[in-house]
Write an enzyme that holds these catalytic residues in place. Structure first.
Site, short mmCIF file in Angstrom:
data_model
loop_
_atom_site.label_atom_id
_atom_site.label_comp_id
_atom_site.label_asym_id
_atom_site.label_seq_id
_atom_site.Cartn_x
_atom_site.Cartn_y
_atom_site.Cartn_z
N ASP A 149 1.69 -10.85 -7.63
CA ASP A 149 2.88 -10.19 -8.14
C ASP A 149 3.58 -11.07 -9.19
O ASP A 149 3.14 -12.19 -9.48
CB ASP A 149 3.80 -9.88 -6.95
CG ASP A 149 4.59 -8.60 -7.15
OD1 ASP A 149 4.75 -8.16 -8.30
OD2 ASP A 149 5.08 -8.05 -6.13
N ASP A 205 7.08 0.05 -10.08
CA ASP A 205 6.59 0.63 -8.83
C ASP A 205 6.65 2.15 -8.81
O ASP A 205 7.58 2.76 -9.33
CB ASP A 205 7.42 0.11 -7.64
CG ASP A 205 7.14 -1.36 -7.37
OD1 ASP A 205 6.40 -1.99 -8.15
OD2 ASP A 205 7.68 -1.87 -6.38
C1 GLA Z 1 6.67 -5.51 -6.18
C2 GLA Z 1 5.32 -4.81 -6.34
C3 GLA Z 1 5.12 -3.86 -5.18
C4 GLA Z 1 5.17 -4.61 -3.86
C5 GLA Z 1 6.48 -5.38 -3.74
C6 GLA Z 1 6.48 -6.34 -2.56
O1 GLA Z 1 7.72 -4.61 -6.29
O2 GLA Z 1 5.26 -4.15 -7.56
O3 GLA Z 1 3.89 -3.17 -5.31
O4 GLA Z 1 4.07 -5.49 -3.79
O5 GLA Z 1 6.73 -6.17 -4.92
O6 GLA Z 1 7.65 -7.07 -2.48
#
Ligand code: GLA
Length: 395
Positions: A149, A205
């Site tokens: 990430d 997301d």
């Molecule tokens: C980010 C990523 C998500 C998830 C969260 C976890 O937002 O884009 O897909 O992995 O972190 O904290």
């Protein structure tokens, strides 16, 4: 001096090539699996992961091609005095290797999550400065897939950070899929393949809704409804191919925020996009309708076609769209999409699909599992509101 410097350079180069060969043939088709985040967020545990692996087998998902069982954020709590990453002892009492061993015993593969910055998005320890140490640890646990990430990275350079993690994974000697989760900010489609990423998120997301964007609680932009994600894929298709995929984020199918018709749209379009198919729902108690969406083998075959061509939007008029993906045998998989609130007719012309107008082609419906006959020049169908018709067109 000059001679020894070139020898050193040559060695470094050969070393890189050798390392690279560890991960060379990974993800030749888009990865398929399950990830804990969309349904469980931080409420993840060893029991949940084990039971989800069981469910992946029992539900028929493994037979349909799903293989990765991926633990997202919050499995980790700290680092020990030597800097080793420590799994939450309450939630993972037997440790991560035991989880990996169990997943492997079912013939499945094991994925974990970390972050290129100092902390993960949920505030757990990140990988910064521990890349090689973590890679060795992951390899020892039997990890097959790392989602990496991009939270808390301050001034880090994205390309260099992911290149560093790929080098660390390769140096571990284990073939590990690298899932770049940088949200598209630094255009990872331009450099993701070069640094050995196997997939890269193209957007922020996904959220479990049909359309629109919602700001995060801190006012930053945005979580995305399914169609908002779809629209951000336009123009990226040429960057995807075997071993390196655009990732429009994980599936929300079955999480309850959309209708079954809308989930069919979501799944069909992700297949047209040659997207990683990473389920994000609770596999232990799926309604049959949801299981039938996630295990539709004809739609999965479109996603997994070995040519590895990502499809694209080939026609649009208001709420109506046609998306098409070329397959290895020369046929096209086609989605007729109706974003509108009333049923409408949608037409895919052979010209838009890249075929001469005079060609006669068989059309097969991938959700009704039915041959619809031969058509000349175009195929039209009535498409439900917020629905799709998905067909294979074979000249
Ligand atoms: C980010 C990523 C998500 C998830 C969260 C976890 O937002 O884009 O897909 O992995 O972190 O904290």
């Amino acid at each position: 001096m000059i001679a020894s410097a070139s020898v050193l350079l040559l060695c470094a180069c050969l070393g890189a090539q050798e390392n690279n060969s560890v991960s060379r043939d990974l993800a030749l088709t888009p990865p398929m699996g399950w990830n804990s985040w969309n349904k469980f967020a931080c409420s993840v545990s060893e029991d949940t992961i084990r039971s989800m692996a069981d469910a992946m087998v029992k539900s028929g998902m493994k037979d349909a091609g799903y293989q990765y069982v991926n633990v997202d954020d919050c499995w980790q709590v700290s680092r020990d005095v030597s800097g080793n990453i420590v799994a939450d002892p309450q939630r993972f009492p037997h440790g991560m290797k035991a989880v990996g061993d169990y997943i492997h015993s079912l013939g499945l593969k094991f994925g974990v999550y970390s972050d290129a910055g100092s902390k993960t998005c949920a505030g757990r320890p990140g990988g910064l400065g521990h890349e090689y140490q973590d890679a060795i640890q992951y390899a020892a646990w039997g990890v097959d897939y790392l989602k990496y990430d991009w939270c808390n990275t301050t001034t880090q350079d994205a390309k260099a950070s992911y290149a560093n993690m790929r080098a660390a994974l390769d140096a571990s000697g284990r073939a590990i899929v690298l899932s770049i989760c940088e949200w598209g900010t630094a255009k990872p489609w331009l450099w993701g393949k070069e640094v050995g990423g196997n997939l890269w998120r193209t957007t922020g997301d996904i959220s479990d809704k049909w359309a629109g964007q919602t700001k995060w609680p801190d006012g930053s932009c945005c979580s995305n409804g399914m169609l908002a994600i779809l629209d951000q894929q336009v123009g990226l298709q040429s960057y995807a191919g075997p071993g390196h995929w655009n990732d429009p984020d994980m599936l929300e199918v079955g999480n309850g925020g959309m209708s079954d018709t809308e989930y069919r749209v979501h799944f069909s379009l992700w297949a047209i996009l040659a997207a990683p198919l990473i389920a994000g729902n609770d596999l232990r108690n799926m309604r049959p309708e949801i299981r039938d969406i996630l295990t539709n083998k004809e739609v999965i075959a479109v996603d997994q076609d070995p040519l590895g061509r990502e499809g694209e939007r080939v026609w649009r008029n208001g709420d109506l769209e046609v998306w098409a993906k070329q397959l290895r045998d020369g046929s096209r998989s086609v989605v007729l999409l109706n974003r509108g609130s009333a049923e409408q007719e949608v037409t895919a012309s052979w010209e838009d699909l890249g075929y001469p107008d005079h060609v006669s082609a068989s059309v097969h419906d991938l959700w009704q599992h039915k041959d619809l006959g031969k058509f000349n020049g175009k195929f039209s169908a009535q498409v439900a509101s917020h629905g799709i018709v998905m067909v294979m067109v074979m000249p």
